[in-house]
Every structure is written in structure tokens, then in C-alpha cells.
Design a protein around this motif. Structure first.
Motif, short mmCIF file in Angstrom:
data_model
loop_
_atom_site.label_atom_id
_atom_site.label_comp_id
_atom_site.label_asym_id
_atom_site.label_seq_id
_atom_site.Cartn_x
_atom_site.Cartn_y
_atom_site.Cartn_z
N LEU A 627 -3.29 -9.10 -9.20
CA LEU A 627 -1.87 -8.92 -8.78
C LEU A 627 -1.44 -7.59 -7.21
O LEU A 627 -0.53 -8.62 -7.11
N CYS A 628 -2.42 -6.70 -7.39
CA CYS A 628 -2.25 -6.31 -5.72
C CYS A 628 -2.46 -7.29 -4.43
O CYS A 628 -1.71 -7.08 -3.84
N SER A 629 -3.35 -7.71 -4.90
CA SER A 629 -3.80 -9.03 -3.34
C SER A 629 -2.68 -10.31 -3.78
O SER A 629 -2.39 -10.85 -2.70
N GLU A 630 -1.53 -10.49 -5.10
CA GLU A 630 -0.08 -11.66 -4.94
C GLU A 630 1.00 -11.10 -4.71
O GLU A 630 1.93 -11.64 -4.35
N ILE A 631 1.62 -8.90 -4.91
CA ILE A 631 2.43 -9.09 -4.98
C ILE A 631 3.29 -8.56 -3.73
O ILE A 631 4.38 -8.35 -3.45
N PHE A 632 2.49 -9.04 -2.89
CA PHE A 632 3.35 -8.25 -1.56
C PHE A 632 2.81 -8.92 -0.34
O PHE A 632 2.26 -10.23 -0.29
N LEU A 639 -1.28 -3.78 4.71
CA LEU A 639 -1.02 -2.05 3.97
C LEU A 639 -0.64 -1.74 3.39
O LEU A 639 -1.56 -0.74 2.83
N CYS A 640 0.04 -2.57 2.29
CA CYS A 640 0.39 -1.85 0.76
C CYS A 640 -0.99 -2.17 0.23
O CYS A 640 -1.51 -1.31 -0.38
N ILE A 641 -2.23 -3.07 0.67
CA ILE A 641 -3.33 -3.39 -0.09
C ILE A 641 -4.73 -2.23 -0.36
O ILE A 641 -5.01 -1.09 -1.04
N ALA A 642 -3.91 -1.50 1.04
CA ALA A 642 -5.19 -0.12 1.82
C ALA A 642 -4.56 0.68 0.67
O ALA A 642 -5.32 1.72 0.35
N ILE A 643 -3.32 0.79 0.43
CA ILE A 643 -2.76 2.37 -0.38
C ILE A 643 -3.37 2.17 -1.49
O ILE A 643 -3.65 3.32 -2.54
N CYS A 644 -3.45 0.49 -2.29
CA CYS A 644 -3.48 0.93 -4.00
C CYS A 644 -5.14 0.89 -3.28
O CYS A 644 -5.70 1.58 -4.37
#
Length: 720
Positions: A627-632, A639-644
Motif C-alpha cells: 500500500l505504501c508503495s502505491e498511494i503516493f 520521501l513519503c516512503i521514507a517517512i512510513c
């Protein structure tokens, strides 16, 4: 799809190494403690050092991967694995061991963070979930092989924990070879840097075909973030044409396709034929759900996944575009477009790093990413003519007598993209056929309809295109630039961060990594030595054997998950598997309170642990990273993946470091009761907040997140 699958397999070797290391340290800690006589807190620190390293590297891995690319970071991951294995093989004391574990954490952090992103950016929408389950499969496979090695070494008179840990350097060399000599760079990252020719070659390798025009157009559109979006219900038919004149009689309009001389004739659907998705938006249900506090975004995505019409062979296909040219299908009759090379040459003039340059200024509009896409268009202003967004006289004419033409093209999983030139700018339409058979018919049956074939009902998400606005003189606005941190304030990105961060926190506090790291100790305390005492095995060897068998059982469970990930979907798998986790933890809780006999309690505990782990890897294991790799959006994905991922590793450290203390203070009863409570909270969070993303192109997912956030913040506004 063969190319994408092989690339995904090569990339996930990094996850294999992480699984190998997780199991190895779980077994080696028994002998490290005997050799060095470590305190309980130091034992936790040795294990947690890799998690600390992963957390540290994660804080910068996303932005650096947006700057340097995904592939260089995967190469660095393989180097870190190799060096850590060599140092652990030497380790004269606990300090050097902790240093090696830190380097190992660097490698694991890069792999766990970036491999799902890399796979999502290279995989077709139809099998993206399946390929993104490979990290879980290879990780579990690495754990199984590692436990087999640890078990075999435990049977010797003097097992060497240094040898157990140092073996890691051997498979890491294989990983290094593939990352250096085989893996291509992510095509989406290449497009974000304007390296269009390279991106085209990578897509051709992944697609196993020459024509990747649709994919290239989609990737360019994915560079934008935010912007106003509307949802429209349309009746659509496919039309071949020689010219691209506007169509405005009886409310009709022409949506230009991504290929020259390909377009769709569309008109607003009558009120009585509104789709469920359109009605949901029109009547304000995006802001007022029947279930209190349920995120309206969940209902919006659910409407997109209504059952599609079935073909005669029983397969679910798109009725409007049954032969859609998805990102990795083949179509030998289509000639490739050539605008990508022009984009690259024009882009490289003044925009080497627009996607990450925080101080980028507004340059001359003729030097931006989009101008070359429109450079070979007619300049006539005597007629109201639609310039083709991806123009090019070299493009061959594509003929479609009906919507079911064999050469129909698309952006994947039945999704199509069209453009409309309106008031000096391009508007982008993401089209998805409505699933209701009753809405299919003939255009001549509509009030004011014309002869021209069949039509279908489709929902369209409309927004300003990256290709515009464009004046009649041919100028275009520069590509989106500016500080990436400011993009995090976009409503759609903020909504996605809530989903990504929330599910990562709950996944870790459901306790799986703590259970895996300390499986031998947990099973030993549960009395598994009694089950295998008849074989003459020590309690330590018996616990290693049970751990190996447990990870072996994971593999068929993950295979089932791979099969269902793109069929049932991510959300459905979570809602089905989390209750099983709760049940197994409750039974473990009860079995610890009610003592029947040592054999029965040991057997019950073992079965429940196996059940918990197997169902975890079917859902809660791979899906949060998927999910995290799909929604940004593309520009801020790293950057968002790094936060998650940073949240993931911080929670992992807390769980891993605290588990020995919890076991000694509140015992297994307290630990499993906490895990069960977190799993209950997880189910509620998934039900209320997590949308279904199966089969959707990444750019479409992010646009719908933006639209859902926009509609929720303005409930009184008619979004259609």
C-alpha cells in the motif's frame, strides 16, 4: 510480463537476505549469550542494532533515491549486506558485533524500504500486488533456509555463532551481481528526471514490445501533484478520425487518445444512468457516510471495483476495451511514437533536476518537459482544432471500427486516458467503465443520439493535464517544481500519509517481528522440547526445528496470498486475515491461563503460533509495504516512503527491544493479550481508513486520493 517478473525476482534477493538475517540472529543469540554472558538488555541491543541501522538509513533513503535513483540504492544495500557478513564472521567482541549489526541494518533498511517501491514502479497494475508479495515470499524462504542451517549447526558439539552470522556474505554477493549487471533503473524515476529515451528503453524491456506510448504518457502525467479534480459520468464510444476538430453538438465532446488519430466521443450520461460512483459524489456521500467516521475515500475506491462484465469465456474483462493495451501486454501491429526523445533533449537544456530542485525557477516555457509533446502540432487558428497532446506526424493512423477493436489501447487494467482541449488548456480524463451491464447500449438509442455504433457508460476523473495549459501560440507552463516538503501538505498526500503511517504502526505493534526474532525462546518457554524429546533433541535444537517448520508453512500461505492479492484485493485480505490473528492470540492467552497438561499446552501453543504467523504473512505481512508503495505521487514517493519506513523501524525497535523485558515481567499471557488488542484496533482501522487499490495504475490511485480529500473537505460543493 516476463521481463517485469524477472526484475522483481532479482530485486527481492535483498528481502531474502533480510529474512535470512532475522532467523540467523534469533538462533545465534542463544550461543552469543552463552559465549559472552550478556545481560538481558544487551541481548536486546545486539538484536536491535540492525533495526537502529535500518531506521537511520531510512531517514535519508527516500530523498536520496529520488535524487540518485532506485537502482544505486539497491546496489548500496547489497554492499552493506556483504560487509556486515564479513565483519560478523570476525567479531572479536560485542562492540564489533554491534557495528556489524549496524551495517546489516543499513542493508536491510534500504532493501525493505525501496524494493516495494521499485517493484511498484516497474510492475503492471494487473499483477503489481502479486509481484510485491515476492519480498514476503523470499524473506520467508530465507528464514526457512537459515533455520535449517542453524538447526544443523546446533547438532554439533560446539556451534559457532560467528559462522552462522558470517554466511550472510555469500548470498549477498549474488545480490550484488544482479543489482549491478541486471536491474534497470525505474522508468518512473527516469521520466521524473527527463531521461525519456532511457525510460522508453526500460519500458520496452519490461513490456516485451516496442510501443510504450501509453505508458510514457501516463508516467509524464504522474509528475503532477494536487490540483482541482472533478468526477464525471460519460457515455463513451471509440472513433477513428483524420482530423481532431472539436465536437460540441448535443453536448458531445471528443477526448483525444495518446496516439495520433485515436479519440473517444463522449457525452454526459443522463441522470437516470448515473453510475454508483457518480451518485456517491453527486449526493454528497463522500462527506457523509452511513457508517460514522468511515473515511469516504474507502467508499470511493470501493465504487471503482464493482464487478466488471464477464466475457464469454468467463474471464472478467473490460467490455469497453477488452483488448486493452495494458502496461505489459503485447501488440505487434502498433508502431511506436517518437516524442519521448524530443522531450529528453528539450528537458536536458535547463531542467536537469526539476523534480528535486527546491530552488527551481520558472524558466522559459519552451524549455520545459511538456513543450516537445506539443511541438509538432498545427498552428492554424482559422478553425477550432484540437492539438494532439502527444503529437507527431510519424505516428501511424490507428483504426477502430468499434469499441471492441483489437488495437484498443490503455494504461492498464481497463483504465484509459484521454485529453480534452478546453479554454486554452488540456484536461486529462482517466476513464473506467461502469460494471453494470444494463448501461450498455447503442448511441442511437439516446435522446439526440447519432448513428455511430455502441456506447458504454464510464466514470471519468478529470483534472488539468501536465501537458497544459497551452496557448494557441504553442507555449506551455513549466513542469511542477518547488520544495518537495511543501507537497506533503497537499490534501491527497496527507490522506495517504495517514493510511501509510497508521498501518505501519499497527502492523509492528501486532507483534510479528518480536515473535519472529525470539521464536526459539518463545517456543522453548511454551514447552516444545516435550514434543520432540522422543527424538533425542535438546530443547534448543527442538525449538530451532519448530521455527524452521513454522517458516516452511509460511511459504504455501504466501503463495495463496500472491494468488489473491490482485483478485480479492489488499483490503479484503486484511479484513479476512486479521480476525484469524485475533483468534489465535486469544487461544494462546487462554492456553496459558488454563493448564491442561504439558503436552496439550505445548501442542496448542505451537499450533496457535504457526496459525498466527501463516495468516500474518497472507495479509498483514506484505500489504502495508504494498500500500505504501502505491498511494503516493511519483515526485514525493521516495520521501513519503521514507517517512512510513522510519515509523516502521522505530516501532520495530520498540517491539524487539521490549519483548525480553515483557516476557520476564508479564509473561506470554500479557504479551499475547497486548498483541490481540492491537489486532482488534488494526481491523477497525483497515475497515474505516484503508481503501482498495488492486488493479489501478499508480497515477490513478494518487489522483483519486487527491479527489477524495478534496471532496471531503468541501461537502457542499457539487464535485461533478
Amino acid at each position: 510480463m516476463k521481463g517485469a517478473t524477472l526484475v522483481a525476482l532479482a530485486a527481492t534477493i535483498g528481502n531474502f537476505l533480510q529474512g535470512w538475517d532475522n532467523a540467523t540472529i534469533a538462533g545465534a543469540m542463544v550461543y552469543i549469550n552463552k559465549d559472552m554472558n550478556l545481560a538481558t538488555s544487551v541481548q536486546g541491543l545486539v538484536v536491535a542494532m540492525s533495526l537502529i541501522g535500518a531506521t537511520v538509513i531510512t531517514t535519508c533513503s527516500g530523498p536520496i533515491s529520488d535524487w540518485l535513483g532506485r537502482r544505486p540504492m539497491l546496489i548500496l544495500s547489497s554492499v552493506m549486506y556483504f560487509l556486515s557478513g564479513l565483519i560478523m564472521l570476525w567479531s572479536p567482541n560485542v562492540y564489533v558485533l554491534c557495528l556489524a549489526r549496524l551495517l546489516d541494518g543499513f542493508g536491510a533498511g534500504l532493501a525493505v524500504t525501496l524494493v516495494p517501491v521499485y517493484i511498484s514502479e516497474t510492475a503492471p497494475p494487473e499483477i503489481r500486488g502479486q509481484l510485491n508479495t515476492l519480498p514476503q515470499f523470499l524473506g520467508s524462504g530465507g528464514m526457512f533456509l537459515s533455520y535449517c542451517m542453524v538447526f544443523a549447526m546446533s547438532l554439533s558439539d560446539a556451534p559457532s555463532w560467528r559462522a552462522m552470522l558470517g554466511v550472510l556474505s555469500i548470498p549477498s554477493l549474488v545480490y550484488l551481481f544482479f543489482t549491478v549487471f541486471y536491474l534497470p533503473e525505474s522508468p518512473r524515476w527516469l521520466v521524473s528526471k527527463g531521461r525519456m529515451d532511457e525510460a522508453k528503453k526500460v519500458l520496452q524491456q519490461l513490456c516485451d514490445r516496442e510501443d510504450v506510448t501509453d505508458e510514457m504518457a501516463l508516467l509524464v502525467e504522474g509528475l503532477d501533484i494536487g490540483g482541482e479534480k472533478t468526477l464525471e459520468d460519460l457515455l463513451v464510444t471509440l472513433e477513428e478520425h483524420e482530423t481532431l476538430e472539436t465536437v460540441d453538438e448535443d453536448g458531445q465532446m471528443r477526448l483525444v487518445g495518446t496516439h495520433e488519430n485515436q479519440s473517444y466521443i463522449a457525452r454526459p450520461a443522463p441522470d437516470q444512468q448515473q453510475s454508483s460512483l457518480g451518485l456517491r459524489s453527486r449526493h454528497g456521500s463522500l462527506a457523509n457516510q452511513s457508517v460514522i467516521h468511515k473515511d469516504p475515500l474507502v467508499g470511493l475506491f470501493d465504487s471503482l471495483h464493482e464487478k466488471m462484465p464477464e466475457a464469454a469465456d468467463g474471464n472478467t474483462k473490460s467490455g469497453i476495451f477488452p483488448h486493452f493495451g495494458s502496461m505489459f501486454s503485447t501488440n505487434a501491429d502498433v508502431k511506436p511514437a517518437h516524442w519521448e526523445k524530443d522531450v529528453e533533449s528539450q528537458f536536458n537544456k535547463d531542467h536537469d533536476d526539476y523534480a528535486t530542485d527546491d530552488n527551481a525557477a520558472d524558466d522559459d516555457s519552451d524549455n520545459d518537459l511538456r513543450s516537445p509533446l506539443m511541438s509538432r502540432q498545427t498552428t492554424s487558428m482559422d478553425k477550432d482544432v484540437i492539438p494532439h497532446p502527444t503529437g507527431g506526424s510519424t505516428l501511424s493512423m490507428r483504426r477502430h471500427s468499434t469499441l471492441n477493436g483489437e488495437n484498443s489501447v490503455g494504461i492498464g487494467s481497463g483504465w484509459h486516458m484521454g485529453y480534452r482541449y478546453d479554454n486554452g488548456e488540456y484536461k486529462r480524463y482517466y476513464l473506467k467503465e461502469d460494471g453494470a451491464e444494463s448501461r450498455r447500449g447503442s448511441i442511437v438509442s439516446l435522446p439526440g443520439g447519432h448513428d455511430g455504433g455502441s456506447y458504454v457508460h464510464a466514470s471519468a476523473l478529470v483534472s488539468r493535464s501536465v501537458l497544459g495549459p497551452k496557448s494557441v501560440h504553442g507555449s506551455a507552463v513549466a513542469p511542477p517544481t518547488g520544495p518537495l516538503w511543501s507537497a506533503l501538505l497537499e490534501p491527497g498526500v496527507k490522506r495517504a500519509l495517514v493510511v501509510g503511517v497508521g498501518i505501519q504502526i499497527l502492523q509492528q505493534f501486532s507483534g510479528i517481528n518480536g515473535v519472529l526474532y525470539y521464536t526459539p525462546q518463545i517456543l522453548e518457554r511454551a514447552g516444545v522440547d516435550i514434543l520432540l524429546s522422543s527424538f533425542g533433541l535438546s530443547s534448543i535444537s527442538a525449538s530451532f526445528l519448530i521455527s524452521g517448520l513454522t517458516t516452511l508453512l509460511m511459504l504455501p500461505a504466501i503463495v495463496v496470498a500472491m494468488r489473491l492479492m490482485d483478485v480479492s484485493g489488499r483490503r479484503a485480505l486484511l479484513l479476512w486475515t486479521i480476525p484469524v490473528l485475533i483468534f489465535s492470540l486469544v487461544v494462546l492467552f487462554i492456553s496459558e491461563l488454563v493448564h491442561i497438561s504439558k503436552v496439550v499446552n505445548a501442542a496448542l501453543s505451537t499450533v496457535c503460533v504457526v496459525l498466527y504467523i501463516c495468516f500474518f504473512v497472507m495479509g498483514y505481512g506484505p500489504i502495508p509495504n504494498i500500500l505504501c508503495s502505491e498511494i503516493f505521487p511519483t515526485r514525493v514517493r521516495g520521501l513519503c516512503i521514507a517517512i512510513c519506513a522510519m515509523v516502521f523501524w522505530i516501532c520495530d525497535i520498540i517491539v524487539t527491544y521490549s519483548l525480553p523485558v515483557l516476557l520476564s515481567s508479564i509473561g506470554l499471557v500479557g504479551v499475547f493479550s497486548i498483541y490481540a488488542a492491537v489486532c482488534v484496533i488494526s481491523w477497525v482501522f483497515v475497515y474505516l481508513k484503508v481503501p482498495e487499490t488492486k488493479g489501478m495504475p499508480l497515477e490513478v490511485i494518487t489522483d483519486y486520493f487527491a479527489f477524495g480529500a478534496q471532496a471531503s473537505s468541501a461537502p457542499s460543493k457539487d464535485t461533478t
